[in-house]
Design an enzyme around this catalytic site. Structure first.
Site, PDB file in Angstrom:
ATOM      1  N   ARG A 239       0.437  -6.605   3.625  1.00  0.00           N
ATOM      2  CA  ARG A 239       1.249  -6.561   2.536  1.00  0.00           C
ATOM      3  C   ARG A 239       1.904  -5.070   2.487  1.00  0.00           C
ATOM      4  O   ARG A 239       2.463  -4.596   2.702  1.00  0.00           O
ATOM      5  CB  ARG A 239       0.844  -6.594   1.350  1.00  0.00           C
ATOM      6  CG  ARG A 239       2.876  -6.705   0.479  1.00  0.00           C
ATOM      7  CD  ARG A 239       2.577  -7.505  -0.275  1.00  0.00           C
ATOM      8  NE  ARG A 239       3.928  -7.257  -1.395  1.00  0.00           N
ATOM      9  CZ  ARG A 239       4.489  -7.537  -2.605  1.00  0.00           C
ATOM     10  NH1 ARG A 239       3.373  -8.265  -3.274  1.00  0.00           N
ATOM     11  NH2 ARG A 239       4.930  -7.514  -2.805  1.00  0.00           N
ATOM     12  N   ASN A 243       5.280  -0.795   3.799  1.00  0.00           N
ATOM     13  CA  ASN A 243       5.214   0.269   3.339  1.00  0.00           C
ATOM     14  C   ASN A 243       5.540   1.729   4.322  1.00  0.00           C
ATOM     15  O   ASN A 243       5.632   2.436   4.342  1.00  0.00           O
ATOM     16  CB  ASN A 243       3.761   1.222   2.401  1.00  0.00           C
ATOM     17  CG  ASN A 243       3.162   0.619   1.821  1.00  0.00           C
ATOM     18  OD1 ASN A 243       3.737   0.319   0.747  1.00  0.00           O
ATOM     19  ND2 ASN A 243       2.341   0.378   1.469  1.00  0.00           N
ATOM     20  N   HIS A 250       8.707   8.473   0.342  1.00  0.00           N
ATOM     21  CA  HIS A 250       8.044   9.285  -1.140  1.00  0.00           C
ATOM     22  C   HIS A 250       7.745  10.138  -2.367  1.00  0.00           C
ATOM     23  O   HIS A 250       8.728  10.769  -3.240  1.00  0.00           O
ATOM     24  CB  HIS A 250       7.042   8.068  -1.930  1.00  0.00           C
ATOM     25  CG  HIS A 250       7.423   7.016  -2.297  1.00  0.00           C
ATOM     26  ND1 HIS A 250       6.299   6.139  -2.428  1.00  0.00           N
ATOM     27  CD2 HIS A 250       8.464   6.007  -2.231  1.00  0.00           C
ATOM     28  CE1 HIS A 250       6.878   4.374  -2.762  1.00  0.00           C
ATOM     29  NE2 HIS A 250       8.004   4.789  -2.604  1.00  0.00           N
ATOM     30  N   HIS A 262      16.683   6.278  -2.445  1.00  0.00           N
ATOM     31  CA  HIS A 262      15.062   5.905  -2.244  1.00  0.00           C
ATOM     32  C   HIS A 262      15.084   5.542  -0.305  1.00  0.00           C
ATOM     33  O   HIS A 262      14.687   6.117   0.553  1.00  0.00           O
ATOM     34  CB  HIS A 262      14.493   4.539  -2.646  1.00  0.00           C
ATOM     35  CG  HIS A 262      13.920   3.976  -2.167  1.00  0.00           C
ATOM     36  ND1 HIS A 262      12.478   4.554  -2.452  1.00  0.00           N
ATOM     37  CD2 HIS A 262      13.991   2.303  -1.624  1.00  0.00           C
ATOM     38  CE1 HIS A 262      11.075   3.343  -1.878  1.00  0.00           C
ATOM     39  NE2 HIS A 262      11.920   3.061  -1.270  1.00  0.00           N
TER      40      HIS A 262
END
Length: 357
Positions: A239, A243, A250, A262
């Protein structure tokens, strides 16, 4: 209608994608929930657009509806607003047999999801995302969170919804910048999937093209995310692929202090990390240009001087993906071939070409 089934160890739910689903919300919710109290939560922008309409369909289906709203913006994704919403639930005597629905964008979904996860240690929860970013990213997978000061998503929980309803008509009320922001996450996913998905991305050259193919873009993105989540619900392994672009994304988003959305920050983060891996000989030559071209085609930013600030390294070192003395970064070796690369914490600055000043 396009549907995606999410089948987890202890739960199964469906994601429905079609134009006009909000008009059918009452019956669709009644298919998964028995009559109960529902808190319909939206930010101040979305509340004025859709909250009354959805509340009416829910009422007609036999639910008792309470409409809650909070000020629009990332600053509302906080413990303060979470507490305010919990107080409203308590004042309206909600219990574990009742439910909460998030009607809005990513802030609403994250905030309301954490509210559902923590109120009485968990009550029923449904997502109705209205922004492209929320539809293709945060509404699926069970991640809920609020920010703490400038640290994004640091207080949260994994809490899956009982249903996700995605009405593509809601994209018609988005500002162009908000639409394009969500497309950054779609390109991220397509680069990892490759094949027909990436071929579709190569035909998208304007915001109008995004709208034309919105349902297919959403369905393909959600299917990939669902497949990954089903294999790794709590982000202990694969998972982490989701990212891609987020570590530096970020970082630049935090340093921009509200100046970047974002999806815009993820776009910058993807290009920055891929240029480093390509320069290092780890990724196919020319892949960064290919990625950059697809992002710039719809007006997404792909670079920022903020990544060269001394504070950038501190942000990366404090990233919650830092584990056991290593930072896991995601790269695309070639289109359709993602890979997780572990970098020792002591080498992060030199690898990312970041310095503490």
């Amino acid at each position: 209608m396009k549907t995606v089934d999410v089948k987890l160890t202890n739960k199964t739910y469906q994601v429905m994608i079609a134009a006009g689903l909000l008009q059918q919300a009452g019956q669709l919710v009644a298919n998964v929930w028995s009559p109960c109290k529902i808190a319909l939560v939206s930010d101040s922008n979305v509340a004025s657009l859709y909250q009354r309409q959805v509340a009416d369909t829910l009422t007609q289906a036999g639910f008792q509806v309470f409409c809650y709203d909070f000020p629009a913006g990332e600053s509302s994704k906080s413990l303060t607003v979470l507490g305010d919403l919990a107080r409203q639930l308590a004042a309206d005597a909600f219990n574990r047999d009742d439910g909460v629905i998030a009607l809005g964008g990513g802030v609403t979904g994250d905030l309301t999801g954490l509210l559902a996860a923590t109120y009485m240690r968990g009550i029923r929860f449904i997502q109705m995302p209205t922004s492209l970013l929320a539809q293709v990213d945060s509404s699926v997978g069970g991640k809920t969170a609020v920010d703490l000061d400038s640290i994004k998503n640091i207080i949260g929980a994994f809490y899956e919804p009982d249903l996700v309803l995605i009405d593509s008509n809601t994209l018609n009320t988005l500002q162009q910048r908000d639409l394009v922001e969500g497309y950054g996450e779609i390109v991220k996913t397509a680069a990892m999937v490759g094949g027909a998905f990436w071929s579709l991305i190569e035909t998208i050259n304007s915001p109008a093209d995004i709208m034309t193919h919105a349902e297919e873009l959403s369905a393909r993105s959600i299917q990939f995310k669902a497949d990954v989540v089903m294999g790794d619900e709590k982000e202990s392994g694969q998972r982490q692929l989701l990212n891609f672009g987020h570590t530096l994304g970020h970082t630049v988003e935090a340093l921009a202090d509200g100046g970047l959305r974002h999806g815009e920050a993820v776009s910058i983060g993807m290009v920055a990390i891929m240029q480093l891996f390509e320069n290092n000989g780890d990724a196919q030559a020319g892949i960064t240009d290919k990625l950059r071209d697809r992002l710039q085609a719809v007006g997404l930013p792909t670079t920022s001087p903020l990544l060269h600030l001394p504070a950038a390294l501190d942000k990366v070192k404090n990233d919650k993906k830092n584990r056991h003395g290593h930072l896991n970064l995601v790269m695309i070796k070639t289109i359709g071939a993602p890979q997780i690369v572990s970098i020792p914490s002591a080498e992060i600055g030199s690898f990312l070409k970041l310095t503490a000043g």
